[in-house]
Write an enzyme that holds these catalytic residues in place. Structure first.
Site, PDB file in Angstrom:
ATOM      1  N   ASP A 390     -28.547  27.806  24.285  1.00  0.00           N
ATOM      2  CA  ASP A 390     -29.896  28.137  24.717  1.00  0.00           C
ATOM      3  C   ASP A 390     -30.139  28.053  26.213  1.00  0.00           C
ATOM      4  O   ASP A 390     -31.161  28.538  26.682  1.00  0.00           O
ATOM      5  CB  ASP A 390     -30.910  27.301  23.930  1.00  0.00           C
ATOM      6  CG  ASP A 390     -31.031  27.809  22.492  1.00  0.00           C
ATOM      7  OD1 ASP A 390     -30.713  28.980  22.250  1.00  0.00           O
ATOM      8  OD2 ASP A 390     -31.437  27.036  21.607  1.00  0.00           O
ATOM      9  N   TYR A 471     -36.998  28.713  17.867  1.00  0.00           N
ATOM     10  CA  TYR A 471     -36.979  27.258  17.830  1.00  0.00           C
ATOM     11  C   TYR A 471     -37.743  26.620  18.969  1.00  0.00           C
ATOM     12  O   TYR A 471     -37.721  27.115  20.084  1.00  0.00           O
ATOM     13  CB  TYR A 471     -35.520  26.780  17.902  1.00  0.00           C
ATOM     14  CG  TYR A 471     -35.073  26.137  16.624  1.00  0.00           C
ATOM     15  CD1 TYR A 471     -34.728  26.917  15.534  1.00  0.00           C
ATOM     16  CD2 TYR A 471     -35.037  24.753  16.504  1.00  0.00           C
ATOM     17  CE1 TYR A 471     -34.344  26.323  14.353  1.00  0.00           C
ATOM     18  CE2 TYR A 471     -34.654  24.171  15.320  1.00  0.00           C
ATOM     19  CZ  TYR A 471     -34.308  24.958  14.251  1.00  0.00           C
ATOM     20  OH  TYR A 471     -33.936  24.375  13.087  1.00  0.00           O
ATOM     21  N   GLU A 578     -10.306   9.025  30.843  1.00  0.00           N
ATOM     22  CA  GLU A 578     -11.345   9.954  30.398  1.00  0.00           C
ATOM     23  C   GLU A 578     -11.119  10.282  28.918  1.00  0.00           C
ATOM     24  O   GLU A 578      -9.997  10.556  28.509  1.00  0.00           O
ATOM     25  CB  GLU A 578     -11.279  11.248  31.209  1.00  0.00           C
ATOM     26  CG  GLU A 578     -11.630  11.043  32.674  1.00  0.00           C
ATOM     27  CD  GLU A 578     -11.624  12.362  33.446  1.00  0.00           C
ATOM     28  OE1 GLU A 578     -12.395  12.473  34.411  1.00  0.00           O
ATOM     29  OE2 GLU A 578     -10.853  13.271  33.077  1.00  0.00           O
ATOM     30  N   LEU A 691     -18.359   6.510  37.218  1.00  0.00           N
ATOM     31  CA  LEU A 691     -18.133   7.315  36.021  1.00  0.00           C
ATOM     32  C   LEU A 691     -19.416   7.983  35.523  1.00  0.00           C
ATOM     33  O   LEU A 691     -20.522   7.606  35.885  1.00  0.00           O
ATOM     34  CB  LEU A 691     -17.442   6.501  34.918  1.00  0.00           C
ATOM     35  CG  LEU A 691     -17.972   5.147  34.513  1.00  0.00           C
ATOM     36  CD1 LEU A 691     -19.148   5.294  33.594  1.00  0.00           C
ATOM     37  CD2 LEU A 691     -16.843   4.384  33.823  1.00  0.00           C
TER      38      LEU A 691
HETATM   39 CU   LIG Z   1     -32.070  23.750  12.788  1.00  0.00          CU
END
Ligand SMILES: [Cu+2]
Ligand SMILES: *[C@@H]1O[C@H](CO)[C@@H](O)[C@H](O)[C@H]1NC(C)=O
Ligand SMILES: *[C@@H]1O[C@H](CO)[C@@H](O)[C@H](O)[C@H]1NC(C)=O
Ligand SMILES: *[C@@H]1O[C@H](CO)[C@@H](O)[C@H](O)[C@H]1NC(C)=O
Ligand SMILES: *[C@@H]1O[C@H](CO)[C@@H](O)[C@H](O)[C@H]1NC(C)=O
Length: 826
Positions: A390, A471, A578, A691
């Site tokens: 998105d 959404y 990492e 970090l």
């Molecule tokens: Cu959903």
């Protein structure tokens, strides 16, 4: 695939207006004698941030200067101010290029004299020999002067490229093609779906849309599957209205005239082409399945029901004396009970916070959303490969105006956002709200023999809502008085359902529930990635897993009765390289980031713990292993949290343009989380110990019939919390909370032993003045301010006046144009 300018907000609005009308008659001020006092004090003394907001989005003036500078310097590109087609070159987006942390740090933390250089980032849509590209540049320093330059922006992209090929060579052509396709089979759609596409009015509520999904996106071109949808009448419910006909398009050629419509798919049967499909429909043995028709079942409001109680408005929170935070609107800086931080926005990622401190100590350099992904599964050609990232559409660009009194309490403060695209500055008013809220539960309490003490849990929230197509994501950054921080995301809006073939032998029940006549709920994973650049009491930090483990021990004091005792203890596992880590089974480990140098009064390392917070269970990561659709574009979704080295060259886990090239993304997260050592104690390492964490929130969303019409936010919520772990010497909220200590009648106070009660103790005491018959007074000692008298509040304190709501129509993203040349959120 048709651009739909949604008018739905007005439907929502009219419902609010009706509620306001009702409430106006029902809300009574608390007291009529008191003169009204300033409600939500907007007249607080001006407040100045200690420093400049060096992350602030470009102002309108800066954006115009950057645009003009590019036009001048890149005259050879013939950049068009009003591009007519994807074949034109144009400046797509300009925004702030966030300063390197290394450069900002001296200004922020070492009293450096000047802020870091200000630079802009520009994305230019440029046509090269093999088609359109999106190319990133850095422009600066700002303000534009004779020293300013335009450079390829490469250092933030670990692909080594500053460009992505745009696989959608010509979006308008795709729209026309889809419409032509729909018209060519209008006899079939009329027969099976009872509707046809309407070229004159593409969003005709009785018509059909043909929505494309790129089933294989590559630099070389596309294979598309198109599915028919009904547009949705009153509530914009088109993603609840998929229809059962799908068509495949070979769109590999750059010339749309060479595209080929090949297969059709209906009721579990694949047809070679339109002719075979048509012949089958006309044949005697053709199996039909009912179409998915719109109706009142998709309406988002019920104006008619009147169960007992609905005639009264619900309780609401009020803030008669104004906020207790201080806000510098210009620098977007907030200070609240020890917390201090800056807010900024970006059109791709929405709100981010920077330089978060608590009681003067550093906690985080940066906290912000990176990407919001939804990955579907299904046995049909649309849902089977559907995935959305998105930021491509723009989590910031799609953060619309909030509904006062509903999205946020009536007394909230609002901030606006701005973003700059195609030479225009867009203003989104009131898209971020800030407010304090007092929970319905206490922060602490204790009843002892002679007294009871209760401390209110008042917290601070910074909220925005991004509506990306179907959404709505409500994103909260929440601050608690003890130094805890929470990142919480709640989802609402319409699910993206799948067509349910009622008379089938398909496997669709594996992928969701039947939730209407011809609609399946379509399972999907939401994985929403955030960056938290923790600097716990400074940048030098260590991450450990502190395990709570069963073990068997021998204790001298246990002998001889108990030679061995089964018990548990703490075992620390340092995270030395990492890594991507998942939440532990049985919550059996604490993940803690400790300061490497700073200790509290008790000699314990100052730390912050990262933990799943409030909401529905633990936060999830992506279920699908090695997703075919995603390729390498979102590998951060594969674990719950990631621990990485901080690098100026790795400011983000993702880029919106990853959506265009999933198999060769411009940022490949696996190259960031590549197992580098986090050791920084020995003198021979060059790593400074700074970090960064990345973490995910979201849900394994298996919608049910109760996600119709909308998903509900109380259960579609998940959060991650950062909890102080020996950060202070004792609970710092004691100095901030408001509460009361009640003295029981009798001479003693406190616990069982008790002390002789001193009425003039050092707690602020106030007599409640309520005599218990013939006995001692009950003493109430308050800490923090109390309400001292009745208050008359204006109606807006309960129900903001929506008559003044004058927003323009919302340019809600149409997901069907997901390949529109203009990626929203570059
Ligand atoms: Cu959903
Ligand atoms: C940030 O640091 C990188 C890597 O050291 C450097 O290439 C880049 O120019 C810096 N960016 C700015 C805006 O100074
Ligand atoms: C639609 O039909 C016309 C006429 O047969 C044909 O030329 C065209 O290619 C078709 N278009 C699509 C998108 O199917
Ligand atoms: C398809 O299923 C519906 C009920 O789901 C039924 O009413 C209809 O008769 C069926 N049609 C065929 C052709 O089987
Ligand atoms: C992921 O899938 C790709 C393509 O199918 C394959 O080449 C690769 O080896 C897979 N990687 C893993 C870790 O499974």
């Amino acid at each position: 695939m048709i651009e739909l300018k949604s008018r739905r907000p007005w439907v929502l609005l009219s419902s609010l207006l009706i509620l306001v009308g009702v409430a106006a008659f029902l809300v009574f001020p608390l007291d009529h004698e008191q003169s009204p006092i300033g409600y939500a004090s907007k007249h607080a003394a001006p407040y100045k941030a200690p420093r400049q907001n060096v992350w602030a989005e470009l102002t309108e003036g800066e954006a115009a200067d950057v645009n003009n500078f590019i036009l001048k310097e890149f005259a050879h590109l013939d950049l068009k101010k009003h591009p007519k087609s994807a074949r034109d070159n144009f400046i797509f987006v300009v925004e702030t290029l966030k300063p390197n942390k290394t450069d900002a740090a001296s200004y922020l933390y070492n009293d450096g004299p000047s802020p870091p250089e200000r630079w802009a980032k520009a994305a230019i849509a440029q046509n090269l020999k093999d088609g359109p590209y999106m190319i990133y540049y850095m422009v600066g320093p700002l303000p534009i002067s004779k020293d300013s330059v335009i450079l390829p922006l490469e250092y933030v992209f670990n692909s080594g490229r500053n460009y992505v090929q745009n696989p959608m060579k010509d979006y308008t052509a795709i729209q026309d093609f889809a419409l032509a396709l729909a018209e060519n089979v209008s006899d079939i759609t009329q027969e099976l779906l009872g509707a046809t596409a309407n070229r004159q009015n593409p969003s005709d509520p009785h018509g059909l849309l043909a929505v494309p999904r790129g089933s294989r996106v590559d630099a070389g071109g596309l294979t598309l599957w198109l599915q028919f949808y009904r547009p949705g009448m009153s509530s914009g419910a088109r993603t609840l209205l998929p229809q059962g006909i799908y068509a495949k398009v070979d769109a590999t050629s750059s010339d749309v005239n060479e595209w080929i419509v090949s297969q059709f798919y209906y009721n579990g049967v694949l047809y070679e082409d339109a002719e075979h499909f048509r012949a089958a429909v006309d044949g005697p043995d053709f199996e039909r399945t009912p179409p998915n028709l719109d109706g009142p079942w998709t309406d988002t409001e019920d104006f008619e029901s009147h169960p007992p109680g609905r005639e009264l408005p619900p309780p609401v929170s009020v803030q008669p004396y104004g906020p207790r935070y201080r806000l510098d609107r210009k620098e977007r800086f907030i200070s609240w009970f020890g917390f201090e931080f800056y807010i900024t926005t970006a059109q791709a990622t929405g709100v981010s916070l920077f330089d978060i401190r608590f009681n003067g100590e550093r906690v985080m350099y940066e906290l912000g959303l990176q990407e919001a992904m939804a990955h579907y599964a299904g046995d049909d050609p649309m849902q089977g490969g559907l995935e959305f990232m998105d930021t491509f559409f723009g989590m910031g660009k799609n953060a619309f105006e909030l509904v006062p009194g509903y999205d946020c309490p009536a007394y909230a403060d609002y901030l606006d956002a701005e973003w700059h695209q195609a030479y225009q500055t867009h203003h989104t008013p009131n898209s971020i709200c800030v407010f304090e809220y007092t929970a319905d539960y206490l922060l602490s309490r204790h009843t002892s023999q002679y007294s009871v003490t209760a401390s209110r849990n008042t917290f601070l929230t910074v909220r925005s809502v991004s509506t990306v197509g179907n959404y709505d994501y409500t994103i909260d950054y929440i601050f608690y008085m003890d130094g805890t921080l929470e990142v919480k995301v709640r989802a609402s809006g319409f699910i993206f359902g799948a067509f349910y073939t009622a008379n089938n032998t398909k496997s669709e029940d594996q992928y969701g529930h039947r939730i209407h006549e011809a609609l399946s709920s379509s399972m999907h994973d939401h994985v929403i990635n955030f960056k938290a650049d923790l600097d716990v009491a400074g940048p030098k930090n260590d991450m450990v897993r502190m395990a709570i483990e069963p073990f068997t021990s021998t204790y001298e004091w246990d002998q001889p009765e108990q030679p061995k005792r089964n018990t548990m203890h703490l075992v620390e596992y340092p995270v030395t390289e990492e890594a991507g880590i998942d939440w532990p089974k049985n919550s059996g480990e604490f993940y803690i980031v400790y300061s490497s140098d700073e200790k509290n009064a008790w000699g314990e390392r100052k730390g912050y713990r990262i933990t799943p917070g409030t909401g529905m269970g633990s936060t999830p990561h992506l279920t699908i292993l090695n997703s075919t659709t995603l390729g390498d574009s979102a590998r951060w979704a594969e674990h719950d949290i990631w621990v990485l080295k901080q690098k100026d060259t790795e400011p983000r886990s993702a880029d919106p343009l990853n959506f265009f090239a999933p198999h060769d993304p411009i940022i490949d997260f696996t190259k960031m989380a590549d197992g580098e050592s986090l050791e920084h104690t020995t003198s021979d390492t060059s790593y400074d110990g700074d970090l960064v964490l990345y973490f995910n929130v979201g849900a394994h969303h298996v919608p049910t019939s109760q996600d119709v019409p909308n998903t509900l936010m109380h259960t579609s919520a998940s959060s991650v919390m950062f909890v102080p772990h020996n950060f202070a010497d004792r609970d710092p909220s004691r100095g901030s909370v408001q509460g009361v200590r009640l003295q029981m009648s009798g001479k003693k106070s406190g616990g069982f032993a008790g002390e002789e009660h001193e009425p003039s103790g050092d707690l602020r005491s106030r007599q409640m003045g309520r005599k218990l018959e013939g006995q001692d007074r009950t003493k109430a000692s308050y800490f923090g301010a109390t309400y001292e008298s009745a208050i008359k509040l204006p109606l807006e304190a309960f129900e903001p006046d929506m008559a003044g709501y004058s927003s323009k129509e919302h340019d809600v993203t149409d997901l069907s144009i997901s390949y529109k040349v203009g990626a929203a959120g570059v």
